[in-house]
Write a protein that holds these residues in place. Sequence first.
Motif, PDB file in Angstrom:
ATOM      1  N   HIS A  81       3.778  86.216 -37.009  1.00 43.35           N
ATOM      2  CA  HIS A  81       4.128  84.904 -36.454  1.00 43.35           C
ATOM      3  C   HIS A  81       5.025  85.028 -35.222  1.00 43.35           C
ATOM      4  O   HIS A  81       5.962  84.234 -35.028  1.00 43.35           O
ATOM      5  N   SER A  82       4.760  86.031 -34.410  1.00 41.86           N
ATOM      6  CA  SER A  82       5.557  86.252 -33.197  1.00 41.86           C
ATOM      7  C   SER A  82       5.440  85.061 -32.254  1.00 41.86           C
ATOM      8  O   SER A  82       4.359  84.480 -32.102  1.00 41.86           O
ATOM      9  N   SER A  83       6.545  84.696 -31.613  1.00 34.65           N
ATOM     10  CA  SER A  83       6.573  83.493 -30.767  1.00 34.65           C
ATOM     11  C   SER A  83       5.629  83.594 -29.573  1.00 34.65           C
ATOM     12  O   SER A  83       5.117  82.574 -29.089  1.00 34.65           O
ATOM     13  N   ASP A  84       5.407  84.808 -29.062  1.00 33.48           N
ATOM     14  CA  ASP A  84       4.562  84.936 -27.877  1.00 33.48           C
ATOM     15  C   ASP A  84       3.111  85.242 -28.222  1.00 33.48           C
ATOM     16  O   ASP A  84       2.295  85.461 -27.327  1.00 33.48           O
ATOM     17  N   PHE A  85       2.761  85.252 -29.513  1.00 33.71           N
ATOM     18  CA  PHE A  85       1.366  85.479 -29.902  1.00 33.71           C
ATOM     19  C   PHE A  85       0.655  84.141 -30.026  1.00 33.71           C
ATOM     20  O   PHE A  85       1.063  83.259 -30.784  1.00 33.71           O
ATOM     21  N   THR A  86      -0.408  83.986 -29.258  1.00 36.75           N
ATOM     22  CA  THR A  86      -1.183  82.744 -29.238  1.00 36.75           C
ATOM     23  C   THR A  86      -2.532  82.984 -29.901  1.00 36.75           C
ATOM     24  O   THR A  86      -3.265  83.907 -29.524  1.00 36.75           O
ATOM     25  N   VAL A  87      -2.857  82.176 -30.912  1.00 38.56           N
ATOM     26  CA  VAL A  87      -4.160  82.233 -31.565  1.00 38.56           C
ATOM     27  C   VAL A  87      -4.596  80.803 -31.861  1.00 38.56           C
ATOM     28  O   VAL A  87      -3.838  80.016 -32.426  1.00 38.56           O
ATOM     29  N   LYS A  88      -5.813  80.470 -31.443  1.00 40.25           N
ATOM     30  CA  LYS A  88      -6.276  79.091 -31.633  1.00 40.25           C
ATOM     31  C   LYS A  88      -7.797  79.041 -31.634  1.00 40.25           C
ATOM     32  O   LYS A  88      -8.477  79.969 -31.187  1.00 40.25           O
ATOM     33  N   GLU A  89      -8.311  77.903 -32.111  1.00 45.22           N
ATOM     34  CA  GLU A  89      -9.751  77.675 -32.175  1.00 45.22           C
ATOM     35  C   GLU A  89     -10.228  77.029 -30.884  1.00 45.22           C
ATOM     36  O   GLU A  89      -9.574  76.135 -30.344  1.00 45.22           O
TER      37      GLU A  89
END
Length: 491
Positions: free
Chosen positions: A21-29
């Motif tokens: 859950h790192s703040s700079d990790f982006t994952v999305k649909e």
Amino acid sequence: MLQQTTTIQQEITKLSEQFLHSSDFTVKEIPWGSGEQAILCFYSSLVKKSEVESNLNLLRLAKRTISYENPETRIDEPIRNRTTTFDDSVTITTEPYNNEKLIDYICNGETLVILLHTHEMIRLDSPDFVHRTPDEPENEHVLRGSHEGLVENFDSNVSLIRKRIKNNKLIVKKLILGKETKTVAYYFYVEDIVDKEALKTVEERLQAIELDMFYSVGQLSDYLDDQVWSPFPQLLNTERPDRVVANILEGKIAIMTDVSPTALIGPVTFFSFYQSPDDFNARVLVGTFYRIMRIFSFLSAIFLPAFYIAIVSFHFEVLPLELANKVKSDINQIPYRPLIEALIMEITIELIREASVRLPKSIGQTIGIVGGLVIGESIVSAGLVSNLMVIVVAFTAISSFVVPSVELNTSIRMLRFPFMLLAALFGFFGIVIGTFILVIHLLNLSSLKRPYFSPIIPFEPKELHKIFLRGPYYKAKKQVTSFSPQKDDKS
């Protein structure tokens, strides 16, 4: 459609947990044509967010291109087993989905699109790692020549070297150090002229490195040194690409990492540390004169305080009568023995130097000058040291800073102290004992299994002049070198 969305949400949750859950990790649909959905993931700290959408547009363009070239291909079908480059900046690669590879790719600054319905992932390689511009190194200024410097970036450093050696025989090899940090290390050499035995030694020692965390060029130096406990550096450290090129063309190997602008060059000799790029950019006689002056500064930097202590403590008779009387009258007012007097001044100089390095540049120079003058004058006025001791220590400090290599400079300053102790105990005899130990150590030292004190030991008469003289460039079929890995006409 609902089942697909549920599966994607589960995968997003899984990826978020993997990246803690790192703040700079982006994952999305994201939508992916014909009612399909995909997953987009990247590190926002390594990829510009403004470029992500642009890269996705390029990916959609690539899909349309493939579909146009192959009418039977569905518009939403991925580009299988294919790598495409757009605008010379973005590389699109499709390969089977692999969770371990995905983590490596994202940590290397890539953007990934995961297609769960085909079990594939599409890599958009356009990392935006932060690095400096190749400005001249602060600790290696030259009067003439290149004013570029190496940086903490693989592509930039390779470009700086290749623009100076436009030859396919220049070889660059890369490896990964550190199981957790995955630091990139790489080394350069020219195939035709490299010292084969030294190259074999470098490769064996690099392959033998087993570290979880690699973050410093000092770690690399410890693994490559022949004798890590020696005070003398066995690899030449430089941040100048022109100096790296000059050494590579003499048959040496340059090793770098992407976490430091420092290049480690070997094998080298003791006398390599006293050469400066200015020697080869100045006129022959001028370059030769300053090289000789640097080499003799080694003697004054190590032995001068020890000689002062030995003369004052044991051997007053070597001074002229007038000078002896003057010195004796000065030291009679000092409450300490000459060794304590010298230690007070030497330690004070070292503290001032260390403070000037750690302080901001604008303040550091002021502290160095004002601190040296004020403290020096105050110590003499207080009767703690004599005027002659201040002169000796000042001249010694200047001699040590003449060395172009910061590493050897530090070693020389450290070696003064055991010589001062030997002089205080045994006079000239102690200095002779220390000199024998120093010379024996230098004769037994090696750099990548090559003699450190060459060309004196082993004695090579034809190479001896390179210690003191900077030869001219106009001689036919002659390469101006300081190191001869192969006995041929280029040496």
